[in-house]
Write a protein that holds these residues in place. Structure first.
Motif, PDB file in Angstrom:
ATOM      1  N   GLY A 435      -3.930  -7.723   5.541  1.00  0.00           N
ATOM      2  CA  GLY A 435      -3.395  -7.843   4.191  1.00  0.00           C
ATOM      3  C   GLY A 435      -4.469  -7.701   3.120  1.00  0.00           C
ATOM      4  O   GLY A 435      -4.213  -7.160   2.038  1.00  0.00           O
ATOM      5  N   ILE A 436      -5.680  -8.173   3.408  1.00  0.00           N
ATOM      6  CA  ILE A 436      -6.782  -8.004   2.456  1.00  0.00           C
ATOM      7  C   ILE A 436      -7.058  -6.523   2.227  1.00  0.00           C
ATOM      8  O   ILE A 436      -7.243  -6.067   1.090  1.00  0.00           O
ATOM      9  CB  ILE A 436      -8.050  -8.727   2.970  1.00  0.00           C
ATOM     10  CG1 ILE A 436      -7.838 -10.242   2.910  1.00  0.00           C
ATOM     11  CG2 ILE A 436      -9.270  -8.333   2.125  1.00  0.00           C
ATOM     12  CD1 ILE A 436      -8.956 -11.045   3.537  1.00  0.00           C
ATOM     13  N   GLY A 437      -7.067  -5.743   3.306  1.00  0.00           N
ATOM     14  CA  GLY A 437      -7.252  -4.297   3.164  1.00  0.00           C
ATOM     15  C   GLY A 437      -6.116  -3.653   2.402  1.00  0.00           C
ATOM     16  O   GLY A 437      -6.324  -2.778   1.552  1.00  0.00           O
ATOM     17  N   PHE A 438      -4.889  -4.094   2.677  1.00  0.00           N
ATOM     18  CA  PHE A 438      -3.704  -3.550   2.010  1.00  0.00           C
ATOM     19  C   PHE A 438      -3.765  -3.761   0.503  1.00  0.00           C
ATOM     20  O   PHE A 438      -3.595  -2.824  -0.284  1.00  0.00           O
ATOM     21  CB  PHE A 438      -2.453  -4.214   2.596  1.00  0.00           C
ATOM     22  CG  PHE A 438      -1.171  -3.810   1.932  1.00  0.00           C
ATOM     23  CD1 PHE A 438      -0.579  -2.591   2.220  1.00  0.00           C
ATOM     24  CD2 PHE A 438      -0.553  -4.664   1.033  1.00  0.00           C
ATOM     25  CE1 PHE A 438       0.621  -2.218   1.604  1.00  0.00           C
ATOM     26  CE2 PHE A 438       0.634  -4.305   0.413  1.00  0.00           C
ATOM     27  CZ  PHE A 438       1.227  -3.080   0.709  1.00  0.00           C
ATOM     28  N   PHE A 439      -4.044  -4.982   0.072  1.00  0.00           N
ATOM     29  CA  PHE A 439      -4.078  -5.277  -1.363  1.00  0.00           C
ATOM     30  C   PHE A 439      -5.290  -4.645  -2.047  1.00  0.00           C
ATOM     31  O   PHE A 439      -5.230  -4.313  -3.240  1.00  0.00           O
ATOM     32  CB  PHE A 439      -4.055  -6.790  -1.591  1.00  0.00           C
ATOM     33  CG  PHE A 439      -2.711  -7.410  -1.324  1.00  0.00           C
ATOM     34  CD1 PHE A 439      -1.628  -7.134  -2.148  1.00  0.00           C
ATOM     35  CD2 PHE A 439      -2.525  -8.235  -0.228  1.00  0.00           C
ATOM     36  CE1 PHE A 439      -0.378  -7.682  -1.900  1.00  0.00           C
ATOM     37  CE2 PHE A 439      -1.273  -8.793   0.037  1.00  0.00           C
ATOM     38  CZ  PHE A 439      -0.198  -8.521  -0.795  1.00  0.00           C
TER      39      PHE A 439
END
Length: 459
Positions: A435-439
């Motif tokens: 999720g960190i990569g996604f955001f």
């Protein structure tokens, strides 16, 4: 008029395109590609060998007599030491690479990695020399990480700076093929080793893969010694000399402080966390988890890694091509999103202990986290930074991201398993890192086709 037009066309070409226009330039490109592929193969042979060994035998060799979960935790703790050394190597060698050139550093790092990896195969066991055994393992692991801290980024920068802009995503993804080759070689050798009697594996069989890794290291070192510096770096050096020779030097344009602009640095950090954490859970921790905790056969996990590595030769360049076709940002975003969706079902179905289901989950996880997303990240990282601090900024961002996510992922997951005695906290942890990569992609610029001789960062 045709000569004038030809001169204009050459001026519009990138430094890479100008060199590729000559037969000598194309030969240099081939040598650079081969050297980068072998070097990255060496790095990932190292980490894949260690990851598999930590999950399969290091508990028995270096931490005997402990609870299986504690032993697994101790094995992955030494695994994390290499990641602690990587940012130090990134700063040290990255600055050298920006000043002295990419080639100079890459010859040194491959030698360091090769020597330390090979020597691990000669460490006596705990039963022979006691605590000195894990102490020597930690020391060599640190040296590995120190060299590896600049290896991956250096090879990525070299290949990205050699590639023509229109195909940079595809060509830079060869770095991912190198990492995949390393994983493939490591898992193939381990499959052969596991054919031995279990006592032989623990006593001497595990040493074979580490000792044989010296062959790759020697080949990569010899090739790199004869590779020409990248066209982008050579052009930058010429421009700096021209600026120095003139009386009116624009000092603000010629010197960009390492910390003057750091948005691209933090974007790279976030992108790296979204890839590296899930990657090391998918191909590192999960091996020990299914073997030690779920008591699935060792060959199931090792065979799955081998199959995924074979598929990687298609998945990685396809991901690079997608980023050339549709852009770096959107493709990266989709890979991170798919990893977020994958996390909970994957760990839930591992509990079935069914060999086919377990193997399939490992294969899918590696194709998403360790292969596809990595194929996009290569060109993306190179294009995010300006030419004069590209190597150092990219290396430090990637290695800090690596130690925050991948370097501690197996350790944190093992601790979560020990505390909660169930899979769901690990799945949440997996999804959170993806999720960190996604955001991060919502703050990242689109960099496809960027001029790599630009001094400023992309954001």
């Amino acid at each position: 008029m045709s000569d004038l037009q030809s001169s204009v066309d050459r001026h519009k070409q990138s430094a890479a395109e100008q060199r590729l226009a000559t037969p000598e330039g194309r030969l240099e490109f081939i040598k650079a590609t081969l050297s980068c592929w072998l070097g990255t193969t060496m790095e990932y042979v190292d980490f894949a060998l260690y990851g598999l060994a930590a999950g399969l035998v290091f508990t028995d060799v270096f931490f005997p007599g402990t609870d299986p979960t504690i032993g697994l935790l101790s094995s992955f703790a030494t695994y994390s030491v290499g990641f602690a050394a990587r940012p130090i190597g990134a700063v040290f060698f990255g600055r050298l690479g920006d000043r002295k050139g990419r080639k100079f550093v890459l010859v040194t790092t491959i030698a360091l990695m090769g020597i330390s990896t090979t020597l691990i195969g000669f460490i006596p066991s705990y039963a022979t020399i006691g605590l000195w055994a894990p102490a020597m393992l930690v020391m060599l692991r640190f040296i590995q990480g120190f060299g590896a801290g600049a290896e991956l980024s250096g090879a990525t920068v070299m290949l990205g700076e050699y590639a023509p802009p229109k195909h940079r995503g595809l060509i830079a993804s060869i770095i991912g093929i190198g990492s995949n080759s390393g994983t493939l070689i490591a898992s193939a050798v381990w499959l052969l080793v596991l054919m031995l009697d279990e006592k032989d594996v623990v006593s001497w069989g595990w040493r074979i893969p580490f000792i044989l890794s010296a062959v790759i290291a020697v080949a990569a070192t010899l090739i790199r010694r004869h590779v020409r510096e990248t066209p982008v770096f050579e052009q930058e050096q010429k421009e700096l000399k021209q600026q120095t020779a003139t009386t009116t030097v624009n000092t603000t344009g010629s010197k960009i402080s390492f910390w003057a602009r750091n948005k691209a640095f933090f974007v790279m950090l976030g992108l790296r966390i979204g890839e590296n954490g899930p990657s090391y859970l998918a191909q590192g921790f999960v091996i020990g988890y299914v073997v030690k905790s779920l008591e699935v056969s060792k060959t199931v996990a090792t065979t799955a890694v081998f199959i995924a590595s074979l598929l990687g030769f298609l998945v990685i360049p396809f991901a690079g091509w997608l980023s050339d076709r549709y852009g770096r940002r959107i493709v990266y975003r989709w890979f991170c999103f798919l990893l977020m969706l994958y996390a909970v079902p994957a760990y839930m179905f591992l509990e079935t202990r069914d060999p086919f289901i377990v193997g399939s989950i490992i294969v899918i996880g590696m194709c998403l986290a360790s292969l596809g997303i990595f194929g996009v990240q290569a060109a993306y990282g190179v294009e995010l930074f300006g030419v004069r601090n590209r190597y150092s900024k990219m290396a430090l961002a990637k290695e800090l991201g690596g130690i925050i996510s991948g370097g501690t992922a197996s350790l944190v997951a093992s601790a979560l398993l020990k505390h909660y005695q169930t899979w769901w906290p690990i799945a949440i942890y997996f999804a959170a890192m993806a999720g960190i990569g996604f955001f991060t992609t919502f703050f990242a610029p689109e960099t496809r086709g960027r001029d790599l001789n630009a001094v400023e960062d992309a954001i």
